[in-house]
Motif scaffolding. Structure first.
Motif, PDB file in Angstrom:
ATOM      1  N   ALA A 122       0.940  -1.054   0.075  1.00 34.92           N
ATOM      2  CA  ALA A 122       0.098   0.016  -0.073  1.00 34.92           C
ATOM      3  C   ALA A 122       0.987   1.377   0.011  1.00 34.92           C
ATOM      4  O   ALA A 122       0.436   2.210  -0.264  1.00 34.92           O
ATOM      5  CB  ALA A 122      -1.036  -0.138   1.181  1.00 34.92           C
ATOM      6  N   ARG A 123       2.087   1.103   0.308  1.00 30.78           N
ATOM      7  CA  ARG A 123       2.830   2.058   0.481  1.00 30.78           C
ATOM      8  C   ARG A 123       3.953   2.604  -0.745  1.00 30.78           C
ATOM      9  O   ARG A 123       4.813   3.039  -0.680  1.00 30.78           O
ATOM     10  CB  ARG A 123       3.746   2.346   1.647  1.00 30.78           C
ATOM     11  N   ALA A 124       3.781   1.553  -1.760  1.00 28.67           N
ATOM     12  CA  ALA A 124       4.425   1.698  -3.294  1.00 28.67           C
ATOM     13  C   ALA A 124       3.604   2.417  -3.938  1.00 28.67           C
ATOM     14  O   ALA A 124       2.373   2.050  -4.648  1.00 28.67           O
ATOM     15  CB  ALA A 124       4.915   0.376  -3.563  1.00 28.67           C
ATOM     16  N   TYR A 125       3.667   3.867  -4.137  1.00 25.38           N
ATOM     17  CA  TYR A 125       2.530   4.901  -4.983  1.00 25.38           C
ATOM     18  C   TYR A 125       2.961   4.691  -6.347  1.00 25.38           C
ATOM     19  O   TYR A 125       4.094   4.739  -6.545  1.00 25.38           O
ATOM     20  CB  TYR A 125       2.817   6.187  -4.012  1.00 25.38           C
ATOM     21  N   GLY A 126       2.066   5.233  -7.097  1.00 20.66           N
ATOM     22  CA  GLY A 126       2.122   5.570  -8.565  1.00 20.66           C
ATOM     23  C   GLY A 126       2.612   6.972  -8.746  1.00 20.66           C
ATOM     24  O   GLY A 126       2.945   7.263 -10.007  1.00 20.66           O
ATOM     25  N   SER A 127       2.523   7.866  -7.871  1.00 22.45           N
ATOM     26  CA  SER A 127       2.877   9.222  -8.177  1.00 22.45           C
ATOM     27  C   SER A 127       3.388   9.744  -6.772  1.00 22.45           C
ATOM     28  O   SER A 127       3.088   9.425  -5.830  1.00 22.45           O
ATOM     29  CB  SER A 127       1.988   9.932  -8.868  1.00 22.45           C
ATOM     30  N   LEU A 128       4.409  10.923  -7.057  1.00 22.55           N
ATOM     31  CA  LEU A 128       4.970  11.346  -5.768  1.00 22.55           C
ATOM     32  C   LEU A 128       3.628  12.219  -5.041  1.00 22.55           C
ATOM     33  O   LEU A 128       3.563  12.296  -3.906  1.00 22.55           O
ATOM     34  CB  LEU A 128       5.870  12.591  -6.494  1.00 22.55           C
ATOM     35  N   ALA A 129       2.715  12.975  -5.957  1.00 27.09           N
ATOM     36  CA  ALA A 129       1.690  13.516  -4.927  1.00 27.09           C
ATOM     37  C   ALA A 129       0.957  12.810  -4.214  1.00 27.09           C
ATOM     38  O   ALA A 129       0.518  13.007  -3.016  1.00 27.09           O
ATOM     39  CB  ALA A 129       0.849  14.348  -6.174  1.00 27.09           C
TER      40      ALA A 129
END
Lengths: 370, 370, 370, 370
Positions: free
Chosen positions: B52-59
């Motif tokens: 869940a903490r591997a995100y697709g964008s910095l924002a």
């Protein structure tokens, strides 16, 4: 061999004597070791010469040796730079082949004059660019010539010393920082020129342009003692190789750290004067080879210039002796093609002259031509 | 710690992760490892993160982590150069301290913008100039600052590599030779800037002028891959020290040969990245000392940055970890004065920018100012 | 991972922690850092552990961790030698796999007991013979196994240190010279055994006989501090290879100079722990190759055990981490065949025991058997 | 100087000639280069001698040279070992001082006979233990004598070579593996004895006991080619120093790797023949110094034995020449106290003899006495 210069206290005179005699093809038999006849005689006795053959002037020596049945057959010039021209010219004029310490002369104009004198005399003339006498330097040259690196792209040649970081004291130091005896170049003429000659010797390429930044770092010094020179080499079809030449006499802790690295499309090569019996060869595929002097891996030219099996270190005196061996070969009519002569001397003087002038003028890239 | 960049196939991402976590003060808990959410998730799993903490964008990451009780407390930027500004700016704007890979940004203008953002945010900002994390680099700096060499006269800093001597292939190589991702500098921005930073770091002196000669040696290459830069340092009362910076990525056989030699009135000092646990100190009286990491001879700053006794080699990852240790100290409110930040970043970008422009214009000596 | 030992002031505890966690497969979650509960808690806090999981005794830790859902999955034993057996036995008995510092135990009899316990438990058991974790040590082993040297004829393995040349002071030194904590071997058990293990690991050959000459050089010392051991290896069909093992802790100036040279019919090979990223390979025809870690020249096992590209020095902590990586692999059910375990531990203890006894008795060649 | 031995194809004859003549105090004027008069003449011509002075037998040379006004003043014996005694004895009997290659003779009994002949003749007699001629070996000896290391505790002397790893082929190799020409020792007599002499020379201590393990590794070889010898030195009041001597001719890749490390209570010292211009000195407080030949750091004896400034490598031939310089000094009536003579020769032969016998008998520690 007759010698001019190299009297008591000199470093390079005994080196020439040992080197010349190492292979027993040459013997020092006469010399002018000082302009003062008594001191010259003392110098001759230090070498173990017949006192009658320690002369008070070059003219005297040349006329005396010329007529002896056992007279000297060539002259070694080991005086400071400003004397190279007059001594060499006189010896040539008297019919003696000449081997001279580097640089060729004190100025480029003098070098041109001497080159003309050599040409006119038609006699052997050589310059003791010592480092080109090392077996592994010759091996490096041979390997590059044979294509081991592919086209040469980059040369880094360095000559760091530290002995002039403090005040220049003692016989060796004083003349080197005095423009009237050393010529217009300080560090550049004393050691930078060795680095230049080594770079051209090893790569087989000529420098066509340079950008020089010479500095006199020690307060009060008139001549340069720290030099950076960017180089461009002739383009032999693959782009002009880039080069950097660093020479300094104020790098405390450095003794005589001449070293060269050459990089080409297919490999790289490293040699260091202070560990002269090792040559490292890098290949594009990641392999690195260490080639040691005296082993079966050396080509014929390098192999002929070692005197002991691998692992028995040979050094500066043996490299120097290799130049005398070449000179003896030339006196016997052989070609000794790798022995530096007037052409290399002219190039070296043009290098010093161009670097000194370009640096003083703050010029950028400046072409180097003889 | 949250990371942006450093996804599968990256070299520097895992290095940041290991370095950050080595002293157990920091833990990687989140990241944007790719602009593609699925690939980012894969990246996160490779690091063992909560998916869940591997995100697709910095924002997305910044807003999510900001509100978690156990949210990341700072962001590490390990993307290619062109992304440094937007990522760092966004993180700072969201209230996160930032530690970023070098160089600061892709261009000097961007660096100024980022420096302003750092200033405005009032948050810790650091750049991982790895080599300044080596214990013996810190020892060298401390010794020079304490006067071990006397006034500094000469710096020779070199960073030879050979891995781009052939065509630039693979993820690591491709972006480095592409102006749209690497910025205007190739070799100069990738490694030359490390050498520049090291020279200023070790000597404590700022470069005021430079003369740059950058070349693109490999046919078809758009960015420089071989650089020579002459340096002048600020004059702190004893004359301006001279310097030479050599960086190359086409020197076959060289791996990561960063090294620096500094010479002063009273001594000289040599350090080499590939043998990082040894520092050689030369004295004017001829003595040479070898100082080894992990021994009692080190000053307090260097001593605190080794983790094992002398003779147990520490290397690149430990040096990198020392920067993270400094960063952790700063996050806790400490000063960590040797950790490079925005000021060093700006100077480095000015160095790249000035060198690239001056070389392209064929300018001679050009002043370097931020 | 739970740890026993490695409390405040210990060198090897933090090393285990860093190494274990480097690849993020393992995390230190519990420990017994002292027999005194308060000191143990202080130790745990230094590692950043949950205070509840810094226990006052091993028994307490084992019972507590066994029942936690997030309990430790294995135990690392990093106490002095005399504690290795009881701690490891207890952990195994409680169902925990064990990784232990070397040597296996304080005595050979204890080692046999522990080997039996390992066998009975059927659980993973490993010994951190650190130096076998270096990538180039694995490369050396692989090359010899592949026949690069032909039949092995001669091994020279040395482990010089100098830190015990003066009086043994400080926590690290004191237990090592105390027979009640170190066992019957001093230098031989502390470092000689590393050299022995390295020799067998690299060559793939077992020592069958030895001739030991152990000395206690520093006045008043009870245990040996300087060892010479002649070795004979098993004959695998080409004659028994000869060996020499030198270990010393009184060689002033030596830090941690473990090194090995192996010579065979067709070549020779040299590796040195203090320059661990270079392996030199000599061929019978005179060629010498230098193989550097992180380059494409490494075989798969060595390649997988570097974390950075060539030229980025990796050292002792990374080598140590490679053993934990192997251990993690084994915990997951993999084979990790190069990770030293009970069999290697027994051989090492037999080596120490035989050397100590044979030397004390003035015996000549003595057979080495487990 | 007159020479016996050293004819065409010999390695050591030309070395003696160059070394003897390097300082121009000695000149080769006569020789017996073969038992065949025509071949001897050819040998003489290769050296550039008067053909009349290339003799067909030693007897002939001695009687002829004795009566010439310009006759040779001493004889250099450079034949294989079995000829050392008859040649040296004859020369001494004829009134000629003798300088001989090492070892003194082929057997200890012969050495005793020769020592008696030297005694009876009352003439200078020297042995060319080359390595004791290196300036930094003399510096090492002087520093130890002056107490730089405190009491000596440990000596490690190694002499690895690899050239006899394959079949012994060629003039140099064949006689060395033939008991009838080399004597009872192979490697131990060829190079082990150099290591022994170096250890006693540098430490100033005599070996009192040894434990030898000599092996003939190459199939079919009659003499040893790989040697390990444990040493005990005389106790001069601080306990008997321990020593290890390793010599091998089957270590592929090793060229001529003689090296010595000496450790005392206060320091350690390292010298390596293949890098002969550097001496490393370690101090108990952690400092390490590098001392380079040709610098102002050398004591008077070492300083007088360099011919060039620091950084100009001197090597094997110069070290050899230093022995001839000492010999010339002795011929002139000087003491030249460091030149090895009959006493050192006897000790060396006792070392070879004891090592060979003790190893063959499987004896343990055996006392060494002359």
């Amino acid at each position: 061999m007759a010698m001019i210069g190299g009297g008591p206290g000199a470093f390079i005179g005994p080196v020439h004597r040992i080197a010349a005699e190492m292979d027993r093809e040459i013997e020092l038999v006469a010399g002018v070791f000082s302009g003062d006849p008594a001191r010259s005689r003392a110098g001759g006795m230090a070498y173990g010469l017949d006192p009658a053959r320690a002369y008070g002037s070059l003219a005297e020596m040349l006329s005396a040796e010329r007529v002896r049945a056992d007279g000297a057959q060539f002259v070694a010039v080991v005086t400071p730079n400003h004397d190279h021209l007059p001594s060499a010219r006189a010896a040539l004029a008297a019919g003696f082949p000449v081997i001279s310490d580097k640089p060729m002369t004190a100025t480029l104009a003098e070098a041109r004059e001497l080159a003309a004198a050599v040409e006119a005399a038609g006699l052997p003339f050589a310059l003791t660019y010592t480092y080109s006498g090392y077996p592994l330097v010759r091996e490096a040259r041979a390997r590059i010539a044979a294509g081991a690196l592919g086209a040469v792209r980059k040369v880094v040649v360095e000559y760091p010393q530290g002995w002039l970081a403090g005040p220049a004291e003692g016989k060796q130091a004083e003349w080197r920082v005095d423009p009237s005896r050393a010529g217009a170049g300080g560090c550049i003429g004393d050691i930078g020129v060795h680095a230049f000659q080594l770079a051209e010797f090893v790569t087989g390429l000529k420098v066509t342009e340079l950008l020089a930044d010479l500095g006199a770092v020690v307060p009060g010094r008139q001549l340069d003692d720290d030099c950076t020179v960017l180089l461009r080499f002739e383009d032999v079809g693959f782009g002009a190789a880039r080069g950097v030449l660093l020479a300094s006499q104020i790098e405390v802790g450095e003794l005589n750290g001449l070293r060269i690295r050459v990089y080409g499309e297919q490999g790289g090569l490293v040699w260091k004067q202070e560990e002269p019996n090792t040559l490292t060869l890098h290949h594009l595929d990641g392999r690195s080879e260490v080639i040691r002097a005296g082993t079966g891996l050396l080509g014929p030219d390098a192999a002929r210039r070692t005197r002991t099996p691998g692992g028995h270190p040979e050094g500066y005196l043996e490299a120097f002796a290799n130049l005398y061996r070449d000179f003896a070969e030339r006196l016997r009519g052989g070609s000794a093609p790798l022995l530096p002569g007037a052409a290399e001397g002219l190039r070296s003087m043009a290098f010093i002259d161009t670097a000194v002038r370009a640096s003083a003028a703050g010029a950028g890239w400046t072409s180097l031509s003889v």
